[in-house]
Design a protein around this motif. Structure first.
Motif, PDB file in Angstrom:
ATOM      1  N   ALA A   1       0.846  -1.196   0.000  1.00 12.46           N
ATOM      2  CA  ALA A   1       0.000   0.000   0.000  1.00 12.46           C
ATOM      3  C   ALA A   1       0.879   1.243   0.000  1.00 12.46           C
ATOM      4  CB  ALA A   1      -0.916   0.001   1.222  1.00 12.46           C
ATOM      5  N   PHE A   2       0.477   2.216  -0.800  1.00  8.51           N
ATOM      6  CA  PHE A   2       1.214   3.468  -0.927  1.00  8.51           C
ATOM      7  C   PHE A   2       0.264   4.609  -0.582  1.00  8.51           C
ATOM      8  CE2 PHE A   2       3.134   0.256  -3.521  1.00  8.51           C
ATOM      9  CZ  PHE A   2       4.495   0.396  -3.271  1.00  8.51           C
TER      10      PHE A   2
ATOM     11  N   VAL B   1     -10.713   0.147   3.083  1.00  4.77           N
ATOM     12  CA  VAL B   1      -9.267   0.010   2.881  1.00  4.77           C
ATOM     13  C   VAL B   1      -8.655  -0.858   3.970  1.00  4.77           C
ATOM     14  CG1 VAL B   1      -7.081   1.280   2.870  1.00  4.77           C
ATOM     15  CG2 VAL B   1      -9.033   2.156   1.585  1.00  4.77           C
ATOM     16  N   ARG B   2      -9.046  -0.632   5.200  1.00  2.00           N
ATOM     17  CA  ARG B   2      -8.500  -1.451   6.291  1.00  2.00           C
ATOM     18  C   ARG B   2      -8.877  -2.920   6.115  1.00  2.00           C
ATOM     19  NH1 ARG B   2      -9.888  -4.226  10.129  1.00  2.00           N
ATOM     20  NH2 ARG B   2     -12.081  -3.651   9.968  1.00  2.00           N
ATOM     21  N   CYS B   3     -10.137  -3.172   5.758  1.00  5.51           N
ATOM     22  CA  CYS B   3     -10.577  -4.562   5.557  1.00  5.51           C
ATOM     23  C   CYS B   3      -9.776  -5.222   4.440  1.00  5.51           C
ATOM     24  CB  CYS B   3     -12.064  -4.607   5.233  1.00  5.51           C
ATOM     25  SG  CYS B   3     -13.147  -4.171   6.612  1.00  5.51           S
ATOM     26  N   LEU B   4      -9.584  -4.502   3.337  1.00  5.75           N
ATOM     27  CA  LEU B   4      -8.854  -5.055   2.197  1.00  5.75           C
ATOM     28  C   LEU B   4      -7.422  -5.405   2.575  1.00  5.75           C
ATOM     29  CD1 LEU B   4      -8.313  -5.617  -0.839  1.00  5.75           C
ATOM     30  CD2 LEU B   4      -7.873  -3.164  -1.089  1.00  5.75           C
ATOM     31  N   LEU B   5      -6.767  -4.514   3.300  1.00  5.80           N
ATOM     32  CA  LEU B   5      -5.344  -4.678   3.564  1.00  5.80           C
ATOM     33  C   LEU B   5      -5.033  -5.520   4.794  1.00  5.80           C
ATOM     34  CD1 LEU B   5      -4.030  -1.080   2.782  1.00  5.80           C
ATOM     35  CD2 LEU B   5      -3.849  -3.122   1.365  1.00  5.80           C
ATOM     36  N   GLU B   6      -5.877  -5.473   5.809  1.00  4.75           N
ATOM     37  CA  GLU B   6      -5.511  -6.092   7.079  1.00  4.75           C
ATOM     38  C   GLU B   6      -6.342  -7.305   7.465  1.00  4.75           C
ATOM     39  OE1 GLU B   6      -5.155  -3.231  10.212  1.00  4.75           O
ATOM     40  OE2 GLU B   6      -3.620  -2.078   9.170  1.00  4.75           O
TER      41      GLU B   6
ATOM     42  N   ALA C   1     -12.524  -8.261  -2.659  1.00  5.05           N
ATOM     43  CA  ALA C   1     -11.241  -7.664  -3.026  1.00  5.05           C
ATOM     44  C   ALA C   1     -10.080  -8.284  -2.262  1.00  5.05           C
ATOM     45  CB  ALA C   1     -11.282  -6.151  -2.801  1.00  5.05           C
ATOM     46  N   THR C   2     -10.351  -8.946  -1.120  1.00  2.00           N
ATOM     47  CA  THR C   2      -9.258  -9.570  -0.377  1.00  2.00           C
ATOM     48  C   THR C   2      -8.650 -10.743  -1.144  1.00  2.00           C
ATOM     49  OG1 THR C   2     -10.814 -10.979   0.854  1.00  2.00           O
ATOM     50  CG2 THR C   2     -10.176  -8.887   1.876  1.00  2.00           C
ATOM     51  N   SER C   3      -9.331 -11.234  -2.180  1.00  4.46           N
ATOM     52  CA  SER C   3      -8.729 -12.287  -3.011  1.00  4.46           C
ATOM     53  C   SER C   3      -7.461 -11.782  -3.693  1.00  4.46           C
ATOM     54  CB  SER C   3      -9.727 -12.776  -4.062  1.00  4.46           C
ATOM     55  OG  SER C   3     -10.084 -11.734  -4.960  1.00  4.46           O
ATOM     56  N   LEU C   4      -7.314 -10.470  -3.821  1.00  8.43           N
ATOM     57  CA  LEU C   4      -6.131  -9.889  -4.449  1.00  8.43           C
ATOM     58  C   LEU C   4      -4.908  -9.950  -3.530  1.00  8.43           C
ATOM     59  CD1 LEU C   4      -7.764  -6.770  -6.136  1.00  8.43           C
ATOM     60  CD2 LEU C   4      -7.261  -8.984  -7.148  1.00  8.43           C
ATOM     61  N   GLN C   5      -5.104 -10.367  -2.282  1.00  9.65           N
ATOM     62  CA  GLN C   5      -3.954 -10.542  -1.396  1.00  9.65           C
ATOM     63  C   GLN C   5      -3.000 -11.613  -1.916  1.00  9.65           C
ATOM     64  OE1 GLN C   5      -5.665 -11.345   2.447  1.00  9.65           O
ATOM     65  NE2 GLN C   5      -6.411  -9.242   2.739  1.00  9.65           N
ATOM     66  N   ASN C   6      -3.500 -12.481  -2.787  1.00 12.41           N
ATOM     67  CA  ASN C   6      -2.669 -13.552  -3.349  1.00 12.41           C
ATOM     68  C   ASN C   6      -2.154 -13.214  -4.746  1.00 12.41           C
ATOM     69  OD1 ASN C   6      -3.168 -15.302  -1.088  1.00 12.41           O
ATOM     70  ND2 ASN C   6      -5.215 -15.660  -1.918  1.00 12.41           N
TER      71      ASN C   6
ATOM     72  N   ALA D   1      -6.596   6.151   4.323  1.00 10.52           N
ATOM     73  CA  ALA D   1      -5.738   5.255   5.116  1.00 10.52           C
ATOM     74  C   ALA D   1      -5.985   5.396   6.610  1.00 10.52           C
ATOM     75  CB  ALA D   1      -4.266   5.558   4.816  1.00 10.52           C
ATOM     76  N   GLY D   2      -6.964   6.195   6.980  1.00 12.89           N
ATOM     77  CA  GLY D   2      -7.134   6.584   8.379  1.00 12.89           C
ATOM     78  C   GLY D   2      -7.356   5.464   9.359  1.00 12.89           C
ATOM     79  N   GLU D   3      -7.874   4.301   8.927  1.00  5.51           N
ATOM     80  CA  GLU D   3      -8.120   3.201   9.859  1.00  5.51           C
ATOM     81  C   GLU D   3      -7.027   2.142   9.838  1.00  5.51           C
ATOM     82  OE1 GLU D   3     -11.980   1.446  10.049  1.00  5.51           O
ATOM     83  OE2 GLU D   3     -13.016   3.333   9.643  1.00  5.51           O
ATOM     84  N   LEU D   4      -6.015   2.307   8.982  1.00  4.93           N
ATOM     85  CA  LEU D   4      -4.905   1.356   8.999  1.00  4.93           C
ATOM     86  C   LEU D   4      -4.172   1.456  10.337  1.00  4.93           C
ATOM     87  CD1 LEU D   4      -3.400   1.776   5.409  1.00  4.93           C
ATOM     88  CD2 LEU D   4      -4.931  -0.020   6.241  1.00  4.93           C
ATOM     89  N   THR D   5      -3.649   0.338  10.809  1.00  5.33           N
ATOM     90  CA  THR D   5      -3.007   0.314  12.128  1.00  5.33           C
ATOM     91  C   THR D   5      -1.891   1.337  12.222  1.00  5.33           C
ATOM     92  OG1 THR D   5      -3.543  -2.029  12.389  1.00  5.33           O
ATOM     93  CG2 THR D   5      -1.776  -1.147  13.770  1.00  5.33           C
ATOM     94  N   ARG D   6      -1.072   1.448  11.189  1.00  4.76           N
ATOM     95  CA  ARG D   6       0.079   2.358  11.282  1.00  4.76           C
ATOM     96  C   ARG D   6      -0.337   3.827  11.343  1.00  4.76           C
ATOM     97  NH1 ARG D   6       2.671   3.040   5.257  1.00  4.76           N
ATOM     98  NH2 ARG D   6       1.304   1.592   4.138  1.00  4.76           N
ATOM     99  N   ILE D   7      -1.590   4.123  10.929  1.00  3.66           N
ATOM    100  CA  ILE D   7      -2.098   5.499  10.984  1.00  3.66           C
ATOM    101  C   ILE D   7      -2.962   5.714  12.219  1.00  3.66           C
ATOM    102  CG2 ILE D   7      -3.426   7.260   9.769  1.00  3.66           C
ATOM    103  CD1 ILE D   7      -0.817   6.452   8.367  1.00  3.66           C
ATOM    104  N   SER D   8      -3.874   4.764  12.489  1.00  2.00           N
ATOM    105  CA  SER D   8      -4.835   4.971  13.579  1.00  2.00           C
ATOM    106  C   SER D   8      -4.304   4.538  14.944  1.00  2.00           C
ATOM    107  CB  SER D   8      -6.128   4.212  13.276  1.00  2.00           C
ATOM    108  OG  SER D   8      -5.890   2.822  13.185  1.00  2.00           O
TER     109      SER D   8
END
Length: 658
Positions: free
Chosen positions: A38-39, A243-248, A257-262, A275-282
C-alpha cells in the motif's frame, strides 16, 4: 484559488514516516499488518498523479518496443483525476495512446440508450480526449439479446486473451470490499458474468450514473486476477473502513477484493484520509515508537479504555504496559499523571455555551467569552444539514441571543420526489381555481403534473419548471425550520451555488463564481463564528464540495482583520460523527432539546420518510442524528465524565497561513 483544501485537513498530525517510510525496512515494520503493498499519499491529487505517471511510463515503454498496451478501467468517481492527468500528459507532454487497447471492467445491462452507462461516461471523461482508436475500446454489449448473453461472457474473455491479456487493471475499491461488481460471496473462479443488482448496489451506482438498469456485466474475479498488474485506489475518509478490511483482514469471500492478497502484481494507492483506519495510521503505537502529542495520547487512552472496559481515571500502570503503551508511563511518570491530563483535556471540551459564555473565565473553554453577542453563520450544504447535524446547538445559539445567520449552499432540488411536486402542484391548481380568474399559474401547475405523470423519461435532466418547484419546496421547508429554531427571516440566505444546479446527479466542478457568492456573504456579515459541514463521508460528494467552497473563500479572505478573529467550527452528523479524540467542543443536549431537534428536522417534510438519498444507512435522518448524539454522550459517560442525554460535537478548523 484553492478548491481542494478539505483534502488537506488532517485531524491528527501524522508524521510522514508513518505513511511514506524512508526505506523498505521501515515500510516492512510499519506495514506488517498489511497483506498487499500500500502506498499512501497526502492528498488524492498526489495519488492520482502517481498512478497516472506509472501507467504513462509503461505506455511509453510499450510504444518504444512496438508493443500493444492493454488497459482495463472501471467507472465511478475514483478515476476522474487520473483521467484528467492522462489528458494533461497527452496535451502537454505528447503522451500517445495510439498503442493502447482499453477493456471496460463492467457495463450496465440492458441499456435503453447509448448516452447512458459506463462507456458513455468513460468517453466523456477520458476516451474522447485522447487518440485511442475506437476499434481498440472493448466493452460488453449493452444491447445484446438476452438469448445471447452467455456468448457475450465467453466472447469478452476471449477478446482479452486475444489482445495479449491485461497489462494494467485500474479500479476503485467498492463498498463491502467489492471489485468491479463482484460483491460479497463472489467466487474466485468467476469469469465475466451478469450480476443482477440488488437495491443497495443500484443506490450506490446511482451516485455516479443517472440511469441504472437491473443488471451489470462485470469481469469476474478470475478474469481480474489474470491481469499482470492491478492498481486499486480509494480517496477520502469514507473509504477508510473498506481500505482497512482489504489490507488487514484475512482473505474472505465476504470481502471479494481480499482475493487480491494472493496476486503478486497488486498495489493499493490511497490518500491519507482513506488510510485513516490502517493500524500504522490509527494506532501507530502498535507498530513503532510514536511522536506523542495531546491528540494521539487522547486516542491511545480512549482505545485503552475500550479494551479494558475502564473509565480514564481507573487505568493503571499495568493497563498501559500490557497494551503497548508503556512509553506513555516512561514519558509521564505514572498512569495517574497521564489519566488526569487527558481527563481534564476532555472535560474542557464540554460547554453549554457554544457561542462563548459572557463575563466568564474562558481560559479552559472551547469558545471565547467575547465578543458577545456574536455574529454567527451556519453554512448548510443542503436545506436540512443544519438541523440534522447541529440542531441543538443551533437553537442554543439563538436562545443565547447571538445574531445567527443560516446560509444554504445548494437548493437540494434533486432530492425531492416527483410525487411531492405533483402533490404541491395539485394544491396550487385547486387554490388558483377557487381564488383567481388568471389561468396562467393553474395551467403551469397542470402542465407540470402531466409531465411528471405521463411524459418524463428516466435518465434525462430535470425540466426547469420541475427543478424550480423542487427547489421551492425545500426552500420553504428550510424557512419553517429556521423560524422554529429562532432565526429571523432576514437572516436566512439561499446561495444556490451554480456548481449544483445541473438538474442531474452529476454536478459541475467548483469555480470562482461559487466561491465569490460565499465571499460576498462573509464580507457583508463579517461573522465572529462560522459553522461548516465537515462530514466528508457524504457518499454523494456534495458536502465536500460545499466545504471546499467555504474554505476557499476563507483562504482568499484570511488576511482580513475580522476573519483573523473568527472561529471556524466543523460539524458532522448526517453521515458520520467525529471520533472522540478529535472533538474540541461538545455541546450537551437535554431530552427536551433533543425532541426539539427532531421536530426541526421533521419540518423538512420532503426528506422525512422517503428521501431519495439516504445513502447506505437505512435510518431516517432524525433517527441517525439522535443515535449518534446519544452514542457520543454515552462514550463521554463511559470515560468517566458527566452523563448527558446527547452531545453534538465540533472540531475547529484553523486556516493555513503563508
Amino acid at each position: 484559488m484553492k478548491t481542494n483544501l478539505s483534502s488537506k485537513i488532517t485531524l491528527t498530525k501524522i508524521p510522514k514516516r508513518f505513511y511514506q517510510p524512508e526505506n523498505a525496512y521501515e515500510h516492512s515494520v510499519l506495514a506488517r499488518f498489511e497483506k498487499i503493498p500500500a502506498f499512501i499519499y497526502p492528498q488524492d491529487d498526489d495519488g492520482a498523479r502517481a498512478i497516472a505517471g506509472e501507467v504513462a511510463e509503461q505506455i511509453r515503454l510499450s510504444r518504444s518496443q512496438s508493443r500493444n498496451f492493454v488497459l482495463a478501467l472501471s467507472g465511478g468517481r475514483s478515476l476522474r483525476k487520473i483521467f484528467a492527468e492522462w489528458i494533461r500528459l497527452h496535451r502537454e507532454e505528447q503522451l500517445s495512446f495510439k498503442n493502447v487497447t482499453v477493456f471496460l471492467i463492467y457495463e450496465f445491462y440492458p441499456l435503453s440508450s447509448t448516452v447512458t452507462g459506463n462507456l458513455a461516461r468513460l468517453k466523456e471523461e477520458f476516451l474522447d480526449h485522447v487518440e485511442i482508436d475506437p476499434a481498440n475500446v472493448h466493452y460488453p454489449d449493452q444491447f445484446m439479446n438476452e438469448d445471447s448473453i452467455y456468448d457475450l461472457y465467453r466472447g469478452y474473455d476471449r477478446q482479452i486473451e486475444a489482445a495479449g491479456g491485461i497489462d494494467y487493471l485500474i479500479s476503485g475499491i467498492g463498498h463491502s470490499g467489492g471489485i468491479g461488481f463482484n460483491g460479497p460471496g463472489s467466487a474466485v473462479s468467476s469469469r465475466t458474468h451478469l450480476v443482477m443488482l440488488d437495491n443497495d448496489s443500484r443506490k450506490k451506482a446511482a451516485r455516479t450514473f443517472s440511469q441504472v438498469p437491473s443488471g451489470v456485466v462485470t469481469m469476474g474475479l478470475a478474469t481480474i486476477l489474470k491481469a499482470k498488474n492491478i492498481l486499486l485506489m480509494a480517496w477520502g475518509e469514507g473509504r477508510s473502513h473498506d481500505v482497512r478490511c482489504l489490507l488487514e483482514d484475512t482473505s474472505d469471500s465476504a470481502l471479494p477484493a481480499t482475493s487480491l492478497q494472493n496476486h503478486t502484481g497488486t498495489k493499493v494507492i490511497v490518500d491519507l484520509q482513506a488510510a485513516g483506519e490502517l493500524t500504522r495510521i490509527s494506532h501507530p503505537w502498535l507498530v513503532s515508537k510514536c511522536e506523542w502529542d495531546n491528540k494521539l495520547i487522547r486516542r491511545a487512552i480512549i482505545w485503552l479504555c475500550g479494551l479494558t472496559g475502564k473509565p480514564i481515571l481507573k487505568l493503571t500502570n499495568r493497563d498501559y504496559t500490557e497494551h503497548e503503551l508503556g512509553e506513555l508511563i516512561a514519558l509521564w511518570g505514572s498512569a495517574y499523571n497521564v489519566n488526569i491530563k487527558i481527563f481534564n483535556d476532555i472535560q474542557h471540551t464540554i460547554t453549554g455555551w457554544p457561542g462563548g459564555k459572557p463575563n466568564a473565565d474562558d481560559a479552559n473553554r472551547p469558545e471565547r467569552a467575547m465578543p458577545y453577542p456574536k455574529k454567527v453563520i451556519v453554512f448548510s450544504p443542503h436545506p436540512d444539514d443544519d438541523v440534522i447535524s447541529m440542531g441543538g446547538t443551533f437553537r442554543r445559539l439563538c436562545d443565547q441571543h447571538h445574531e445567527v445567520h443560516v446560509a444554504y449552499q445548494t437548493s437540494g432540488n434533486i432530492a425531492v420526489s416527483d410525487e411531492d411536486v405533483v402533490r404541491y402542484c395539485e394544491y396550487l391548481r385547486d387554490v388558483c381555481s377557487r381564488y383567481t380568474a388568471d389561468e396562467t399559474v393553474k395551467r403551469k401547475a397542470e402542465e407540470i403534473i402531466r409531465f411528471l405523470r405521463h411524459e418524463k423519461t428516466d435518465g434525462e435532466p430535470e425540466h426547469p419548471d420541475v427543478l424550480f418547484m423542487k427547489g421551492t419546496i425545500r426552500r420553504e421547508e428550510a424557512r419553517t425550520a429556521c423560524r422554529y429554531s429562532g432565526v429571523k427571516d432576514e437572516n436566512v440566505h439561499f446561495l444556490d451555488l451554480p456548481f449544483y444546479e445541473t438538474g442531474t446527479i452529476r454536478k459541475n466542478s467548483l469555480n470562482e463564481t461559487d466561491i465569490d457568492i460565499i465571499k460576498r456573504l462573509l464580507g457583508d456579515i463579517r461573522p465572529d463564528q462560522l459553522f461548516v459541514a465537515g462530514d466528508l463521508s457524504d457518499p454523494h460528494g456534495t458536502h465536500k464540495v460545499c466545504l471546499d467552497a467555504v474554505l476557499a473563500a476563507v483562504d482568499d479572505l484570511k488576511d482580513e482583520e475580522w476573519l483573523k478573529q473568527c472561529r471556524i467550527w466543523m460539524y458532522r452528523g448526517a453521515w458520520s460523527e467525529w471520533e472522540m479524540d478529535h472533538i474540541e467542543m461538545a455541546v450537551p443536549i437535554s431530552p427536551e432539546e433533543l425532541r426539539f431537534k427532531r421536530n426541526a428536522i421533521l419540518k423538512h417534510q420532503s426528506q422525512a420518510e422517503s428521501a431519495p438519498f439516504l445513502g447506505d444507512d437505512e435510518r431516517l435522518f432524525w433517527q441517525r442524528a439522535e443515535d449518534r448524539n446519544r452514542a457520543t454522550a454515552e462514550l463521554y459517560q463511559k470515560l468517566g465524565l458527566a452523563s448527558y442525554e446527547a452531545i453534538e460535537a465540533f472540531v475547529q478548523y484553523i486556516p493555513q497561513r503563508d
